[in-house]
Design an enzyme around this catalytic site. Structure first.
Site, PDB file in Angstrom:
ATOM      1  N   ASP A   1      -3.525   7.483  -9.843  1.00 39.42           N
ATOM      2  CA  ASP A   1      -4.067   8.676 -10.474  1.00 39.42           C
ATOM      3  C   ASP A   1      -5.473   8.960  -9.948  1.00 39.42           C
ATOM      4  O   ASP A   1      -6.440   8.340 -10.388  1.00 39.42           O
ATOM      5  CB  ASP A   1      -4.080   8.477 -11.994  1.00 39.42           C
ATOM      6  CG  ASP A   1      -4.574   9.705 -12.741  1.00 39.42           C
ATOM      7  OD1 ASP A   1      -4.926  10.702 -12.085  1.00 39.42           O
ATOM      8  OD2 ASP A   1      -4.603   9.663 -13.982  1.00 39.42           O
TER       9      ASP A   1
ATOM     10  N   ASP B   1      -6.413  16.018  -8.870  1.00 35.25           N
ATOM     11  CA  ASP B   1      -5.751  15.147  -9.833  1.00 35.25           C
ATOM     12  C   ASP B   1      -4.278  14.936  -9.485  1.00 35.25           C
ATOM     13  O   ASP B   1      -3.446  15.813  -9.723  1.00 35.25           O
ATOM     14  CB  ASP B   1      -5.895  15.754 -11.234  1.00 35.25           C
ATOM     15  CG  ASP B   1      -5.346  14.843 -12.314  1.00 35.25           C
ATOM     16  OD1 ASP B   1      -5.114  13.646 -12.029  1.00 35.25           O
ATOM     17  OD2 ASP B   1      -5.146  15.321 -13.444  1.00 35.25           O
TER      18      ASP B   1
END
Ligand SMILES: *[C@@H]1O[C@H](CO)[C@@H](O)[C@H](O)[C@H]1NC(C)=O
Ligand SMILES: *[C@@H]1O[C@H](CO)[C@@H](O)[C@H](O)[C@H]1NC(C)=O
Ligand SMILES: *[C@@H]1O[C@H](CO)[C@@H](O)[C@H](O)[C@H]1NC(C)=O
Length: 393
Positions: A247, A52
């Site tokens: 992201d 992430d």
């Protein structure tokens, strides 16, 4: 040496800085997520973590004991006894300023994700084991979270935890660089056929073959090339000032309402003249179209769709383009329809920014250089995992 590196890593700092390459598994559709196997603890145990770039803290579902844990591929992590105290700089990096720990000998954390999910736990240090591109295996002790209370969000993934690759102090990228093992650079290459790799360090890519843009820090703590204009079929759309963040923790791309509306209108207008019709009986994603026959691959539909791009620039002069060809914004559903992989961000509470998710980063090398504060991208074959090269300093 902010975080008290072990003597072996101090040694390696003097000799060479290396890189880490980790294979990634999974895909955007049908699986809906990617994961990276890592070895943590002593003796080392395997965990599957969600890579992430949208968050800093690495954490594992943890038997502390666990109050609320979600289904995971491996047994819960048994916490090490090496608690990180409140006064440690790493603790300040995960706790908001107003937050006061009740117990100075431990550092409580809580991370919340954009999809509404969260993890609550305590920070500790434990060994993470990595093969470096210089051929050595290193087991630096890194600050990670023992998450004993997880609330799954709307895009929950059945994994053991999160591998935080953000640019904050608590990220393992910053920690590895503080220990002199790698440069403070992270990147990924996700294949459209599934899998790919992530890397930490700067010896994995050829920077001269990439487009670079300044990483904006004034508007968001995420990796962001700044503000963009939406380009559709190589023409400007008039949709400007889109704050864009990259992201990897998001499978799909999200545009805030105005940009989303414009995109859907343009697509609808252009598809009107083709044989594609709304597929109202397909709930794979909010917008799907069906053809005369079920589609097997994006290649079957590419001709109906135009490429998108985001145009980033400084001081009004748009400089670098981020291309989003049809294969980076469409999926073929199980029913053989083609669905739009760009979703309405406003609907999920993202008012102020637009997320470039995994679907729009496939078959590209994306590099976040936290030392030069730049973000780079270029097309790449992500199925081929590079060996990297060791550079002696
Ligand atoms: C390092 O590579 C060896 C050989 O491929 C493998 O057996 C080992 O599990 C790897 N170690 C880590 C920490 O990934
Ligand atoms: C990046 O920022 C620096 C200084 O802030 C500026 O001089 C440079 O022109 C910028 N580069 C790009 C590609 O926008
Ligand atoms: C996007 O979501 C918002 C909030 O739910 C809604 O008001 C808006 O109409 C949606 N936009 C489109 C084009 O569907």
């Amino acid at each position: 040496m902010l975080f008290g590196a072990s003597s072996s890593s101090v040694y390696s700092h003097r000799i060479m800085v290396s890189s880490i390459i980790l294979p990634v598994y999974g895909n955007v559709y049908p699986r809906g997520f990617y994961y990276v196997p890592v070895l943590v603890g002593d003796p080392p145990r395997p965990y599957f973590l969600d890579p992430d770039t949208g968050s800093d803290l690495t954490w594992l579902q943890c038997d502390a004991p666990c109050v609320r844990c979600t289904r995971a591929p491996h047994p819960l992590y048994k916490p090490s006894s090496d608690l990180i105290p409140c006064r440690d700089p790493l603790c300040a990096a995960v706790q908001p300023e107003y937050y006061r720990s009740e117990t100075p000998e431990q550092c409580d954390y809580e991370v919340e994700y954009a999809d509404g999910g969260s993890s609550l736990g305590v920070l500790l240090r434990d060994a993470m084991h990595f093969n470096l591109t210089n051929g050595l295996t290193q087991s630096p002790r890194l600050g990670i979270g023992c998450g004993y209370d997880q609330i799954p969000g709307s895009s929950h993934h059945p994994l053991d935890g999160v591998l935080g690759l953000g640019k904050g102090k608590a990220s393992i990228v910053s920690q590895l660089s503080d220990q002199g093992l790698t440069r403070n650079v992270v990147g990924h290459c996700l294949s459209a056929r599934g899998g790919g790799y992530i890397f930490i360090g700067d010896q994995v890519y050829d920077s001269s073959r990439m487009v670079w843009t300044n990483s904006s820090s004034g508007y968001t703590k995420h990796y962001s090339p700044g503000f963009a204009e939406l380009v559709y079929g190589r023409r400007t759309t008039g949709v400007e000032n889109l704050l864009v963040i990259f992201d990897s923790g998001s499978s799909y791309t999200y545009f805030a309402s105005e940009a989303y509306h414009t995109l859907v209108s343009l697509l609808t207008r252009d598809l009107h003249r083709t044989s594609l019709k709304d597929a109202t009986d397909d709930d794979t994603l909010p917008v799907c179209w069906k053809g005369r026959r079920p589609f097997k691959s994006i290649r079957d539909v590419k001709k109906y769709f135009k490429p998108l791009a985001l145009s980033f620039g400084d001081g009004g002069r748009y400089a670098s383009h981020y291309d989003i060809p049809p294969e980076n914004y469409l999926i073929i559903s199980m029913k053989g329809n083609v669905c739009l992989g760009i979703l309405n961000g406003t609907e999920v509470g993202l008012q102020n920014y637009n997320i470039i998710g995994d679907i729009s980063m496939q078959d590209k090398m994306i590099v976040y250089d936290n030392e030069k504060t730049m973000i780079g991208w270029g097309s790449a074959n992500c199925e081929k995992i590079p060996k990297g090269k060791a550079v002696a300093l």
